[in-house]
Scaffold this motif. Structure first.
Motif, PDB file in Angstrom:
ATOM      1  N   ASP A  52       0.813  -1.228   0.000  1.00 35.70           N
ATOM      2  CA  ASP A  52       0.000   0.000   0.000  1.00 35.70           C
ATOM      3  C   ASP A  52       0.842   1.272   0.000  1.00 35.70           C
ATOM      4  O   ASP A  52       0.315   2.375   0.005  1.00 35.70           O
ATOM      5  CB  ASP A  52      -1.006  -0.003   1.152  1.00 35.70           C
ATOM      6  N   GLY A  53       2.168   1.129   0.015  1.00 38.13           N
ATOM      7  CA  GLY A  53       3.043   2.296  -0.057  1.00 38.13           C
ATOM      8  C   GLY A  53       3.316   2.968   1.265  1.00 38.13           C
ATOM      9  O   GLY A  53       3.983   4.008   1.303  1.00 38.13           O
ATOM     10  N   THR A  54       2.826   2.408   2.372  1.00 36.48           N
ATOM     11  CA  THR A  54       3.123   2.979   3.685  1.00 36.48           C
ATOM     12  C   THR A  54       4.635   3.026   3.893  1.00 36.48           C
ATOM     13  O   THR A  54       5.174   4.003   4.399  1.00 36.48           O
ATOM     14  CB  THR A  54       2.470   2.147   4.807  1.00 36.48           C
ATOM     15  N   TRP A  55       5.308   1.956   3.528  1.00 39.87           N
ATOM     16  CA  TRP A  55       6.766   1.871   3.570  1.00 39.87           C
ATOM     17  C   TRP A  55       7.294   1.556   2.175  1.00 39.87           C
ATOM     18  O   TRP A  55       6.642   0.843   1.406  1.00 39.87           O
ATOM     19  CB  TRP A  55       7.232   0.749   4.507  1.00 39.87           C
ATOM     20  N   LEU A  56       8.468   2.073   1.878  1.00 40.73           N
ATOM     21  CA  LEU A  56       9.233   1.694   0.704  1.00 40.73           C
ATOM     22  C   LEU A  56      10.517   1.072   1.231  1.00 40.73           C
ATOM     23  O   LEU A  56      10.993   1.441   2.303  1.00 40.73           O
ATOM     24  CB  LEU A  56       9.562   2.913  -0.152  1.00 40.73           C
ATOM     25  N   HIS A  69      19.592  -3.630   3.736  1.00 47.39           N
ATOM     26  CA  HIS A  69      18.348  -2.957   3.369  1.00 47.39           C
ATOM     27  C   HIS A  69      18.194  -1.633   4.095  1.00 47.39           C
ATOM     28  O   HIS A  69      18.927  -1.331   5.040  1.00 47.39           O
ATOM     29  CB  HIS A  69      17.136  -3.835   3.644  1.00 47.39           C
ATOM     30  N   VAL A  70      17.249  -0.846   3.608  1.00 45.80           N
ATOM     31  CA  VAL A  70      16.843   0.404   4.244  1.00 45.80           C
ATOM     32  C   VAL A  70      15.376   0.630   3.909  1.00 45.80           C
ATOM     33  O   VAL A  70      14.890   0.195   2.862  1.00 45.80           O
ATOM     34  CB  VAL A  70      17.712   1.603   3.779  1.00 45.80           C
ATOM     35  N   TYR A  71      14.675   1.310   4.823  1.00 45.40           N
ATOM     36  CA  TYR A  71      13.252   1.593   4.643  1.00 45.40           C
ATOM     37  C   TYR A  71      13.017   3.100   4.708  1.00 45.40           C
ATOM     38  O   TYR A  71      13.730   3.817   5.406  1.00 45.40           O
ATOM     39  CB  TYR A  71      12.421   0.951   5.757  1.00 45.40           C
ATOM     40  N   TYR A  90      10.814   9.656   6.772  1.00 46.35           N
ATOM     41  CA  TYR A  90      11.382   8.945   7.913  1.00 46.35           C
ATOM     42  C   TYR A  90      12.172   7.759   7.380  1.00 46.35           C
ATOM     43  O   TYR A  90      11.637   6.931   6.647  1.00 46.35           O
ATOM     44  CB  TYR A  90      10.257   8.483   8.850  1.00 46.35           C
ATOM     45  N   ILE A  91      13.454   7.706   7.708  1.00 48.86           N
ATOM     46  CA  ILE A  91      14.325   6.613   7.278  1.00 48.86           C
ATOM     47  C   ILE A  91      14.539   5.681   8.460  1.00 48.86           C
ATOM     48  O   ILE A  91      14.800   6.131   9.578  1.00 48.86           O
ATOM     49  CB  ILE A  91      15.675   7.145   6.766  1.00 48.86           C
ATOM     50  N   SER A  92      14.462   4.383   8.189  1.00 53.65           N
ATOM     51  CA  SER A  92      14.621   3.410   9.267  1.00 53.65           C
ATOM     52  C   SER A  92      15.375   2.185   8.773  1.00 53.65           C
ATOM     53  O   SER A  92      15.320   1.823   7.599  1.00 53.65           O
ATOM     54  CB  SER A  92      13.236   2.994   9.779  1.00 53.65           C
ATOM     55  N   ASN A  93      16.057   1.550   9.716  1.00 55.72           N
ATOM     56  CA  ASN A  93      16.596   0.211   9.535  1.00 55.72           C
ATOM     57  C   ASN A  93      17.649   0.100   8.440  1.00 55.72           C
ATOM     58  O   ASN A  93      17.677  -0.878   7.692  1.00 55.72           O
ATOM     59  CB  ASN A  93      15.458  -0.773   9.244  1.00 55.72           C
ATOM     60  N   LEU A  94      18.544   1.089   8.349  1.00 57.50           N
ATOM     61  CA  LEU A  94      19.671   0.962   7.430  1.00 57.50           C
ATOM     62  C   LEU A  94      20.624  -0.071   8.026  1.00 57.50           C
ATOM     63  O   LEU A  94      21.159   0.122   9.108  1.00 57.50           O
ATOM     64  CB  LEU A  94      20.384   2.309   7.251  1.00 57.50           C
TER      65      LEU A  94
END
Length: 150
Positions: A52-56, A69-71, A90-94
């Motif tokens: 649904d595009g909430t996260w890329l 990965h990165v989100y 918002y960038i997460s989990n690099l």
């Protein structure tokens, strides 16, 4: 040196994304959930969020294997009447697996998620200890405006 491919994550990457998330979050912190329960829950929730595009998400692939990965998530702001973009990124989990670090993969992943951040007011993230230097090279600074409550 083998060349890496940075690409958008696909549904077929979900098992590896779940494993990478487990590695990232349990490095230095004991899990409170069994891995056998976590990974299916992760795959289900992230599949929906990617659909649904909430996260890329972007992955780093070396020799056909996903090793990092990165989100990124766009956060809509309320409409405003001034000259200011109405979205945050918002960038997460690099994360890159330890045996693949030192090759520039984290930088390449960060480049990919930031390239999707056009027309945002601010890009935010929480840096893990020891990673601040990478983010500072991209212009990130500590903000006196952001507060958090845990």
């Amino acid at each position: 040196m083998t060349s890496a491919v940075i690409r958008r994550a696909q549904p077929g990457d979900l098992p590896t994304l779940a494993a990478l998330r487990w590695e990232f979050r349990t490095d230095g912190a004991p899990p409170v959930e069994e891995r056998a329960a976590f990974e299916p829950r992760f795959r289900k929730e992230v599949a929906a969020a990617l659909a649904d595009g909430t996260w890329l998400a972007w992955v780093a692939e070396v020799d056909g294997l996903v090793v990092g990965h990165v989100y990124g998530a766009r956060i809509a702001k309320l409409p405003n009447p001034v000259d200011e973009a109405e979205t945050h990124l918002y960038i997460s989990n690099l994360y890159v697996r330890p045996e693949h670090r030192g090759r520039g993969l984290a930088k390449d992943l960060l480049d990919a998620v930031l390239a999707d951040g056009d027309e945002v007011d601010a890009t935010i993230l929480w840096a893990r200890p020891g990673t601040e230097g990478l983010y500072r090279r991209y212009g990130f600074t500590a903000s006196p405006e952001i507060m958090e409550r845990r």
